[in-house]
Design a protein around this motif. Structure first.
Motif, PDB file in Angstrom:
ATOM      1  N   GLY A  70       0.855  -1.207   0.000  1.00 53.27           N
ATOM      2  CA  GLY A  70       0.000   0.000   0.000  1.00 53.27           C
ATOM      3  C   GLY A  70       0.878   1.240   0.000  1.00 53.27           C
ATOM      4  N   THR A  71       0.278   2.390  -0.158  1.00 52.53           N
ATOM      5  CA  THR A  71       1.051   3.636  -0.207  1.00 52.53           C
ATOM      6  C   THR A  71       1.294   4.176   1.209  1.00 52.53           C
ATOM      7  N   GLY A  72       1.844   5.369   1.296  1.00 46.54           N
ATOM      8  CA  GLY A  72       2.151   5.966   2.600  1.00 46.54           C
ATOM      9  C   GLY A  72       0.953   5.966   3.547  1.00 46.54           C
ATOM     10  N   SER A  73      -0.227   6.175   3.004  1.00 43.04           N
ATOM     11  CA  SER A  73      -1.426   6.204   3.866  1.00 43.04           C
ATOM     12  C   SER A  73      -1.676   4.839   4.506  1.00 43.04           C
ATOM     13  N   ALA A  74      -1.268   3.768   3.820  1.00 40.66           N
ATOM     14  CA  ALA A  74      -1.398   2.428   4.412  1.00 40.66           C
ATOM     15  C   ALA A  74      -0.446   2.316   5.606  1.00 40.66           C
ATOM     16  N   PHE A  97      -1.855  19.139   6.658  1.00 36.43           N
ATOM     17  CA  PHE A  97      -2.819  18.246   6.015  1.00 36.43           C
ATOM     18  C   PHE A  97      -2.667  16.796   6.481  1.00 36.43           C
ATOM     19  N   PHE A  98      -1.410  16.336   6.614  1.00 42.72           N
ATOM     20  CA  PHE A  98      -1.222  14.919   6.922  1.00 42.72           C
ATOM     21  C   PHE A  98      -1.428  14.625   8.412  1.00 42.72           C
ATOM     22  N   ALA A  99      -1.214  15.622   9.252  1.00 41.82           N
ATOM     23  CA  ALA A  99      -1.570  15.464  10.667  1.00 41.82           C
ATOM     24  C   ALA A  99      -3.092  15.402  10.801  1.00 41.82           C
ATOM     25  N   ASP A 100      -3.794  16.161   9.958  1.00 45.62           N
ATOM     26  CA  ASP A 100      -5.262  16.090   9.961  1.00 45.62           C
ATOM     27  C   ASP A 100      -5.722  14.679   9.590  1.00 45.62           C
ATOM     28  N   ARG A 101      -5.020  14.103   8.593  1.00 51.17           N
ATOM     29  CA  ARG A 101      -5.389  12.738   8.169  1.00 51.17           C
ATOM     30  C   ARG A 101      -5.160  11.763   9.327  1.00 51.17           C
ATOM     31  N   MET A 102      -4.065  11.950  10.062  1.00 52.46           N
ATOM     32  CA  MET A 102      -3.771  11.076  11.201  1.00 52.46           C
ATOM     33  C   MET A 102      -4.864  11.209  12.268  1.00 52.46           C
ATOM     34  N   GLN A 145       6.800  14.013  11.141  1.00 48.28           N
ATOM     35  CA  GLN A 145       8.190  14.497  11.199  1.00 48.28           C
ATOM     36  C   GLN A 145       8.473  15.485  10.064  1.00 48.28           C
ATOM     37  N   ALA A 146       8.015  15.152   8.857  1.00 46.11           N
ATOM     38  CA  ALA A 146       8.239  16.051   7.713  1.00 46.11           C
ATOM     39  C   ALA A 146       6.877  16.292   7.061  1.00 46.11           C
ATOM     40  N   GLU A 147       6.294  17.440   7.369  1.00 45.67           N
ATOM     41  CA  GLU A 147       4.909  17.743   6.928  1.00 45.67           C
ATOM     42  C   GLU A 147       4.958  18.322   5.508  1.00 45.67           C
ATOM     43  N   THR A 148       4.616  17.469   4.555  1.00 43.47           N
ATOM     44  CA  THR A 148       4.728  17.810   3.129  1.00 43.47           C
ATOM     45  C   THR A 148       3.797  18.943   2.716  1.00 43.47           C
ATOM     46  N   SER A 149       2.762  19.183   3.483  1.00 47.56           N
ATOM     47  CA  SER A 149       1.829  20.256   3.093  1.00 47.56           C
ATOM     48  C   SER A 149       2.365  21.634   3.473  1.00 47.56           C
ATOM     49  N   SER A 172       5.271   8.449  14.463  1.00 47.72           N
ATOM     50  CA  SER A 172       5.646   9.558  13.583  1.00 47.72           C
ATOM     51  C   SER A 172       5.538   9.204  12.108  1.00 47.72           C
ATOM     52  N   ASP A 173       5.025  10.164  11.367  1.00 45.90           N
ATOM     53  CA  ASP A 173       4.948  10.080   9.907  1.00 45.90           C
ATOM     54  C   ASP A 173       6.311  10.494   9.351  1.00 45.90           C
ATOM     55  N   CYS A 174       6.988   9.538   8.709  1.00 44.02           N
ATOM     56  CA  CYS A 174       8.313   9.817   8.116  1.00 44.02           C
ATOM     57  C   CYS A 174       8.218   9.673   6.599  1.00 44.02           C
ATOM     58  N   VAL A 175       7.041   9.923   6.063  1.00 44.20           N
ATOM     59  CA  VAL A 175       6.777   9.684   4.640  1.00 44.20           C
ATOM     60  C   VAL A 175       7.722  10.498   3.759  1.00 44.20           C
ATOM     61  N   THR A 176       7.957  11.747   4.115  1.00 44.71           N
ATOM     62  CA  THR A 176       8.793  12.588   3.258  1.00 44.71           C
ATOM     63  C   THR A 176      10.258  12.587   3.685  1.00 44.71           C
ATOM     64  N   THR A 197       7.380   4.824  -0.520  1.00 44.27           N
ATOM     65  CA  THR A 197       8.522   4.519  -1.387  1.00 44.27           C
ATOM     66  C   THR A 197       8.737   5.547  -2.493  1.00 44.27           C
ATOM     67  N   GLN A 198       7.761   6.444  -2.697  1.00 44.98           N
ATOM     68  CA  GLN A 198       7.801   7.304  -3.894  1.00 44.98           C
ATOM     69  C   GLN A 198       8.434   8.679  -3.684  1.00 44.98           C
ATOM     70  N   LYS A 199       9.085   8.860  -2.540  1.00 43.11           N
ATOM     71  CA  LYS A 199       9.730  10.165  -2.317  1.00 43.11           C
ATOM     72  C   LYS A 199      11.236   9.935  -2.169  1.00 43.11           C
ATOM     73  N   GLY A 200      11.737   9.983  -0.949  1.00 44.26           N
ATOM     74  CA  GLY A 200      13.179   9.851  -0.742  1.00 44.26           C
ATOM     75  C   GLY A 200      13.772   8.513  -1.157  1.00 44.26           C
TER      76      GLY A 200
HETATM   77  C1  LIG Z   1       3.627  13.483   5.127  1.00 42.71           C
HETATM   78  C2  LIG Z   1       2.765  12.556   4.339  1.00 42.71           C
HETATM   79  N1  LIG Z   1       2.058  11.609   4.982  1.00 42.71           N
HETATM   80  C3  LIG Z   1       1.271  10.754   4.325  1.00 42.71           C
HETATM   81  C4  LIG Z   1       1.144  10.797   2.950  1.00 42.71           C
HETATM   82  C5  LIG Z   1       0.255   9.839   2.254  1.00 42.71           C
HETATM   83  O1  LIG Z   1       0.979   9.021   1.402  1.00 42.71           O
HETATM   84  P1  LIG Z   1       0.318   8.361   0.104  1.00 42.71           P
HETATM   85  O2  LIG Z   1      -0.195   9.452  -0.754  1.00 42.71           O
HETATM   86  O3  LIG Z   1       1.477   7.615  -0.487  1.00 42.71           O
HETATM   87  O4  LIG Z   1      -0.756   7.451   0.567  1.00 42.71           O
HETATM   88  C6  LIG Z   1       1.849  11.766   2.232  1.00 42.71           C
HETATM   89  C7  LIG Z   1       1.721  11.867   0.776  1.00 42.71           C
HETATM   90  O5  LIG Z   1       2.225  12.755   0.132  1.00 42.71           O
HETATM   91  C8  LIG Z   1       2.671  12.669   2.939  1.00 42.71           C
HETATM   92  O6  LIG Z   1       3.375  13.603   2.302  1.00 42.71           O
END
Ligand SMILES: Cc1ncc(COP(=O)(O)O)c(C=O)c1O
Length: 397
Positions: A70-74, A97-102, A145-149, A172-176, A197-200
Motif C-alpha cells: 500500500g502507499t504511505g497512507s497504508a 494536512f497529513f496530521a489532519d489525516r492522522m 516528522q516532515a509535513e509535506t503540506s 511519527s509520519d516519516c513519509v517525506t 517509497t515514492q519520495k526519498g
Molecule cells: C507526510 C505525508 N504523509 C502521508 C502521505 C500519504 O501518502 P500516500 O499518498 O502515499 O498514501 C503523504 C503523501 O504525500 C505525505 O506527504
C-alpha cells in the motif's frame, strides 16, 4: 474486438513536486525481473534485504521493520489501527494536512483524539508539547516528522521523552523524510515510524515501510482487542514475513524488487552522502529563490531539505507559473493546499534530482516562469545559488 491501444507513452516530466519523484533507473531495471511466488524462499530473501537496509534509513535497531503493501497512507493506517485502541487517548500535533489525516484515522478507530494545534508552517515548541503531554497523559502521541503540506521538519527528542515518562507510545509520519533526511528514529524516541517509497526512496508508489520499537511490540503483543483492519494487522503480518511464512496476502513482488534496488542504490552511495546531497540542493535552492526576491514560508532551522515551500509573490498566479514552467522545461512543481492554497509552491528536490546541475536547472526554470508571469525578478538565482554553496564533488556520486 475494440481498436488496439497505442503503446504506453507517458509524457516526459522532471518531477520536482512533493511526490511521486523521479524513479532511479536501476529501480526500473529491477522491476523487469521475473516475478516469483509470494511464498518462494527467494522472495523472503528479498524481504530480509529490505528489512535490513530499511533499518539503516530509519536510523533504528528495531527488529520489527517491514514494508506494508500500500502507499504511505497504508503506513499511517497500520500505525493507527494497531496502536490506537478504541477509547484510548490519542494526542496529535496538528499543523498540516497529513496530521489532519492522522487525527481522522484516530477518530475512525474510536479514539479520543486531542489535537494540539499550530498554524501551518510553524514547528511545535517541544517543551510546550512536553508539558501538555504530562498534563494529558495520553496513550499515544502522533506527529508528522516532515509535513509535506507545509515544509516543516519536527524534531521530537524532548516530546517523545515526555510521552515515555507518562507511558505513552510515540508515532511519527516519516513519509517525506525517509531516504532524504536523517530520520534518526531511535535517537528521536519514536516508537512507530512509517513512510512511503515514492519520495526519498526513488521508487514508484506502492509500499509503506513501517518500523516498531521493542516497547511498542510488547504493547501490541499484550493488546486484548483485535485491530479493526484485518489487512494491516501486524500480528498477522509477522506470521507471514517472519517465522512461519504463513500466507497472509499476495505481496506485490515487483514492488519489493523495486524497494530492494532503491535501498541498494542508497547503500552504494552511503546514506550520509545522500543526506548531504539533499541538504546542499536545499541550501542552493533557498539561496536562489531568495536572490530572486521570494521568501521561504518556513523559518530556517525548521525546514525539510527535500521539500521547499517558497511563498508565491503578491499578484503572481500560482497555476499560471506552474503551467508555464512545465510547458517550457518539463519541470513539474506543486502548489499548496488548505490554508496554503495559492500561497506557496511546493518544490521537492529528491533522489536523482538532488544534484547541483538539476537544482540550477530548476532555479533557472522557475526564474524564467515567474518573470514570464510578470514578477520583477530581483537578482539572478543561478549565480546566487552557485555563490552560496560549494558542492564537494569528490565526496558525492
Ligand atoms: C507526510 C505525508 N504523509 C502521508 C502521505 C500519504 O501518502 P500516500 O499518498 O502515499 O498514501 C503523504 C503523501 O504525500 C505525505 O506527504
Amino acid at each position: 474486438m475494440s481498436t488496439p491501444l497505442s503503446p504506453l507513452n507517458p509524457p516526459r516530466r522532471l518531477l520536482f513536486g512533493p511526490g511521486p519523484t523521479m524513479v532511479d533507473p536501476r529501480v526500473y531495471q529491477a522491476m523487469t525481473k521475473t516475478v516469483v511466488s509470494h511464498l518462494d524462499p527467494y522472495f523472503f530473501e528479498v524481504v530480509e534485504d529490505c528489512r535490513r537496509l530499511l533499518r539503516v534509513a530509519f536510523g533504528t535497531a528495531n527488529e520489527f521493520t517491514l514494508a506494508m503493501s500500500g502507499t504511505g497512507s497504508a503506513g499511517m493506517q497500520t500505525a493507527v489501527a494497531n496502536f490506537v485502541e478504541p477509547g484510548s487517548t490519542f494526542v496529535v500535533l496538528a499543523a498540516g494536512f497529513f496530521a489532519d489525516r492522522m487525527s481522522e484515522m484516530g477518530r475512525r478507530q474510536g479514539a479520543n483524539v486531542i489535537r494540539i494545534e499550530k498554524p501551518w508552517g510553524e514547528a511545535f515548541d517541544q517543551n510546550e508539547v512536553a508539558a501538555k503531554i504530562r498534563e494529558l497523559k495520553p496513550n499515544v502521541v502522533g506527529f508528522v516528522q516532515a509535513e509535506t503540506s507545509t515544509g516543516v521538519f519536527q524534531n521530537s527528542e524532548i516530546l517523545c521523552a515526555a510521552a515515555h515518562e507518562v507511558g505513552a507510545l510515540t508515532m511519527s509520519d516519516c513519509v517525506t523524510s525517509l531516504g532524504a533526511m536523517p530520520v534518526e528514529l531511535d535517537k528521536q524516541g519514536i516508537d512507530i515510524g512509517y513512510s512511503c517509497t515514492q519520495k526519498g526512496m526513488s521508487c514508484p508508489p506502492g509500499l509503506a515501510p513501517v518500523t516498531v520499537s521493542p516497547r511498542a511490540m510488547e504493547w501490541l503483543k499484550a493488546r486484548k482487542t483485535t485491530p479493526a483492519d484485518w489487512y494491516l494487522d501486524l500480528k498477522l503480518l509477522a506470521d507471514y514475513y517472519e517465522g512461519a511464512h504463513r500466507y497472509h496476502h499476495t505481496a506485490p513482488i515487483s514492488l519489493f524488487y523495486a524497494l530492494r534496488e532503491g535501498l541498494s542504490v542508497i547503500n552504494d552511495e552511503g546514506i550520509e552522502n545522500r543526506w548531504l546531497r539533499h541538504k546542499l540542493s536545499h541550501e542552493m535552492f533557498v539561496a536562489g529563490v531568495e536572490a530572486m526576491g521570494l521568501r521561504m514560508h518556513v523559518k530556517a532551522g525548521n525546514r525539510i531539505w527535500n521539500l521547499n515551500t517558497p511563498v508565491i509573490p503578491e499578484g503572481v498566479d500560482d497555476l499560471k507559473v506552474r503551467k508555464r514552467l512545465l510547458a517550457a522545461t518539463d519541470i513539474e512543481i506543486s502548489g499548496g493546499f488548505g490554508p496554503l492554497a495559492g500561497k506557496v509552491f511546493r518544490v521537492g528536490i529528491m533522489g536523482p534530482l538532488a544534484t547541483e546541475d538539476n537544482t540550477l536547472l530548476l532555479l533557472k526554470g522557475m526564474q524564467d516562469a515567474l518573470a514570464g508571469e510578470g514578477f520583477a525578478v530581483k537578482g539572478d538565482a543561478v549565480a546566487a545559488a552557485q555563490a552560496a554553496v560549494t558542492w564537494p564533488v569528490a565526496q558525492l556520486v
